[in-house]
Write a protein that holds these residues in place. Structure first.
Motif, mmCIF file in Angstrom:
data_model
loop_
_atom_site.group_PDB
_atom_site.id
_atom_site.type_symbol
_atom_site.label_atom_id
_atom_site.label_comp_id
_atom_site.label_asym_id
_atom_site.label_seq_id
_atom_site.Cartn_x
_atom_site.Cartn_y
_atom_site.Cartn_z
ATOM 1 N N PHE A 141 -6.110 -13.748 31.482
ATOM 2 C CA PHE A 141 -4.886 -13.032 31.801
ATOM 3 C C PHE A 141 -3.666 -13.939 31.645
ATOM 4 O O PHE A 141 -2.632 -13.518 31.107
ATOM 5 N N ALA A 142 -3.786 -15.182 32.112
ATOM 6 C CA ALA A 142 -2.672 -16.124 31.994
ATOM 7 C C ALA A 142 -2.312 -16.358 30.533
ATOM 8 O O ALA A 142 -1.136 -16.463 30.176
ATOM 9 N N ARG A 143 -3.316 -16.427 29.685
ATOM 10 C CA ARG A 143 -3.048 -16.638 28.267
ATOM 11 C C ARG A 143 -2.404 -15.407 27.638
ATOM 12 O O ARG A 143 -1.575 -15.518 26.735
ATOM 13 N N THR A 144 -2.788 -14.227 28.123
ATOM 14 C CA THR A 144 -2.139 -13.007 27.645
ATOM 15 C C THR A 144 -0.671 -13.012 28.032
ATOM 16 O O THR A 144 0.201 -12.639 27.235
ATOM 17 N N MET A 145 -0.377 -13.429 29.257
ATOM 18 C CA MET A 145 1.006 -13.503 29.711
ATOM 19 C C MET A 145 1.792 -14.537 28.900
ATOM 20 O O MET A 145 2.980 -14.352 28.625
ATOM 21 N N ARG A 146 1.114 -15.615 28.513
ATOM 22 C CA ARG A 146 1.783 -16.597 27.661
ATOM 23 C C ARG A 146 2.176 -15.965 26.334
ATOM 24 O O ARG A 146 3.301 -16.159 25.852
ATOM 25 N N LEU A 147 1.261 -15.211 25.749
ATOM 26 C CA LEU A 147 1.560 -14.534 24.489
ATOM 27 C C LEU A 147 2.760 -13.617 24.649
ATOM 28 O O LEU A 147 3.682 -13.631 23.826
ATOM 29 N N ASN A 148 2.764 -12.824 25.710
ATOM 30 C CA ASN A 148 3.855 -11.880 25.927
ATOM 31 C C ASN A 148 5.186 -12.590 26.155
ATOM 32 O O ASN A 148 6.248 -12.074 25.775
ATOM 33 N N THR A 149 5.132 -13.757 26.791
ATOM 34 C CA THR A 149 6.367 -14.520 27.024
ATOM 35 C C THR A 149 6.844 -15.194 25.755
ATOM 36 O O THR A 149 8.027 -15.142 25.407
ATOM 37 N N GLU A 150 5.926 -15.839 25.037
ATOM 38 C CA GLU A 150 6.305 -16.580 23.834
ATOM 39 C C GLU A 150 6.924 -15.674 22.774
ATOM 40 O O GLU A 150 7.834 -16.094 22.052
ATOM 41 N N ARG A 151 6.443 -14.442 22.700
ATOM 42 C CA ARG A 151 6.962 -13.512 21.685
ATOM 43 C C ARG A 151 8.453 -13.243 21.871
ATOM 44 O O ARG A 151 9.176 -12.988 20.907
ATOM 45 N N PHE A 152 8.921 -13.292 23.111
ATOM 46 C CA PHE A 152 10.308 -12.919 23.400
ATOM 47 C C PHE A 152 11.101 -14.047 24.054
ATOM 48 O O PHE A 152 12.190 -13.818 24.571
ATOM 49 N N GLU A 154 12.798 -16.800 23.049
ATOM 50 C CA GLU A 154 14.136 -17.134 22.557
ATOM 51 C C GLU A 154 15.132 -16.034 22.926
ATOM 52 O O GLU A 154 16.269 -16.309 23.316
ATOM 53 N N GLU A 155 14.698 -14.808 22.817
ATOM 54 C CA GLU A 155 15.567 -13.675 23.108
ATOM 55 C C GLU A 155 15.941 -13.646 24.591
ATOM 56 O O GLU A 155 17.112 -13.449 24.948
ATOM 57 N N ILE A 156 14.961 -13.881 25.454
ATOM 58 C CA ILE A 156 15.209 -13.847 26.901
ATOM 59 C C ILE A 156 16.134 -14.985 27.324
ATOM 60 O O ILE A 156 17.121 -14.776 28.034
ATOM 61 N N LEU A 157 15.833 -16.192 26.859
ATOM 62 C CA LEU A 157 16.643 -17.342 27.264
ATOM 63 C C LEU A 157 18.033 -17.291 26.657
ATOM 64 O O LEU A 157 18.975 -17.893 27.184
ATOM 65 N N GLY A 158 18.172 -16.569 25.563
ATOM 66 C CA GLY A 158 19.492 -16.434 24.960
ATOM 67 C C GLY A 158 20.392 -15.447 25.671
ATOM 68 O O GLY A 158 21.599 -15.381 25.394
ATOM 69 N N LEU A 159 19.824 -14.687 26.614
ATOM 70 C CA LEU A 159 20.618 -13.686 27.313
ATOM 71 C C LEU A 159 21.520 -14.288 28.383
ATOM 72 O O LEU A 159 22.559 -13.717 28.721
ATOM 73 N N TYR A 160 21.134 -15.440 28.930
ATOM 74 C CA TYR A 160 21.770 -15.901 30.167
ATOM 75 C C TYR A 160 22.104 -17.384 30.075
ATOM 76 O O TYR A 160 21.329 -18.179 29.531
ATOM 77 N N ASP A 161 23.248 -17.758 30.622
ATOM 78 C CA ASP A 161 23.664 -19.166 30.654
ATOM 79 C C ASP A 161 23.122 -19.816 31.929
ATOM 80 O O ASP A 161 23.684 -19.659 33.024
ATOM 81 N N PHE A 162 22.029 -20.533 31.783
ATOM 82 C CA PHE A 162 21.448 -21.211 32.932
ATOM 83 C C PHE A 162 22.250 -22.464 33.265
ATOM 84 O O PHE A 162 22.849 -23.080 32.376
ATOM 85 N N PRO A 163 22.281 -22.869 34.533
ATOM 86 C CA PRO A 163 23.031 -24.072 34.914
ATOM 87 C C PRO A 163 22.346 -25.334 34.401
ATOM 88 O O PRO A 163 21.146 -25.326 34.098
#
Length: 333
Positions: A141-152, A154-163
């Motif tokens: 399950f953890a590896r499945t979640m990794r796949l789902n996270t890795e696919r998006f 760049e898009e997710i981190l590009g949405l928000y200006d982290f400190p």
């Protein structure tokens, strides 16, 4: 394509699921990794008799997973590579699709009649407690979640200006892919991975592999009970859809209790969209069948946050449909 052919495709989907899952269970993607094998050699590695193996490999060839490499010999295609046990990003999903998920979906009628999790009905416990007693399922399950996270990612981190600095707590962090990438990009940030004990070992390895273990604390717990204190930003990605409204509110209220007055909560979810009716419906029903949860629209997520005592600061949406909602404690609540 005629009606009969269309219905065949719809009704026989379970066969394709098991054809792929069996390939993973017999480790055929690993045996054929970067090499060609005869049916006799592959039979010796899998324990499948040669006559039966030839029939099975004909099906895998039809699916595009393997191809003929001469008389009675086979090699894997590019489609087979993500199914490898040690390196494949799709391994965990294929394994669970052929077992836990497969059996849960066979109880769809129960979920439709009751509105409750079909998985829990089938296994006698929810998915999360199932992981406590099945380490392989937890890792898959953890590896499945990794796949789902890795696919998006760049898009997710590009949405928000982290400190540039501070502490980020990732609640329900899975294998820690999202938080690890944040710590790599922002060398002054520190992190907290909050997960179930069965998954923390995978997250620990992720942090070591990315070279950020010294800036990351791993905390085991249950966010239905409480979440860690002391972070400046709380990230909760692809979690709330796993729960019904009552439990989702409970989680968010626990977040509200731990977020300081200057802290922020970032809720990241794949928002329900009605422009792709089938995809949206399948994703929503998957949440019901596996977890008793549901997909929600952006407006429904915002409403839950307000009920939990947050003020919505901004909502950002990516082309894929992921939305990031920044919320702060509502002092008037």
């Amino acid at each position: 394509m005629g009606v009969f052919e269309q219905l065949n495709i719809l009704v026989d989907g379970h066969i394709r699921t098991q054809l792929v899952a069996s390939a993973v269970r017999f480790r055929i993607p690993d045996h054929l990794a970067d090499r060609t094998l005869t049916d006799a050699a592959l039979s010796g590695l899998t324990g499948i008799g040669v006559p039966t193996l030839r029939r099975y490999m004909r099906a895998l060839e039809g699916l595009g997973l393997v191809e003929s490499a001469g008389e009675n010999a086979y090699r894997g295609t590019a489609l087979m590579e993500p199914l490898r046990r040690d390196t494949g990003s799709f391994y965990g999903h294929a394994l669970m699709a052929g077992m836990e998920y497969y059996e849960a979906w066979s109880e769809l009628d129960f979920a439709l009649r009751t509105g409750d999790s079909a998985f829990e009905h089938r296994y006698g416990c929810d998915l999360w407690h199932h992981f406590d007693s099945d380490d392989d399922a937890a890792v898959s399950f953890a590896r499945t979640m990794r796949l789902n996270t890795e696919r998006f990612l760049e898009e997710i981190l590009g949405l928000y200006d982290f400190p540039d600095d501070g502490v980020v707590a990732d609640l329900g962090a899975g294998d820690g892919t999202l938080l690890a990438e944040l710590l790599v990009r922002y060398p002054k940030l520190c992190g907290i991975v909050f997960e179930q004990p069965a998954v923390l070992a995978v997250a620990r390895q992720t942090m070591k592999d990315r070279g950020v273990a010294d800036r990351c604390e791993l905390a085991a717990g249950d966010f239905l009970a409480e979440v860690p204190r002391g972070a400046d930003i709380y990230v909760i990605k692809s979690v709330i859809h796993n729960w019904n409204d009552e439990s989702a509110l409970r989680i968010l209220r626990n977040c509200r209790a731990s977020v300081g007055e200057r802290g922020r909560l970032l809720l990241i979810e794949h928002a329900l969209k009605i422009d792709d009716a089938l995809e949206a419906a399948v994703r929503d029903l998957a949440m019901l069948v596996l977890l008793g949860g549901q997909s929600r629209s952006v407006e429904e997520h915002e409403a839950l946050l307000r009920q939990a005592g947050f003020s919505v600061e901004q909502t950002l949406t990516a082309p894929s449909g992921f939305c990031l909602i920044e919320a702060r404690p509502d002092r008037a609540a």
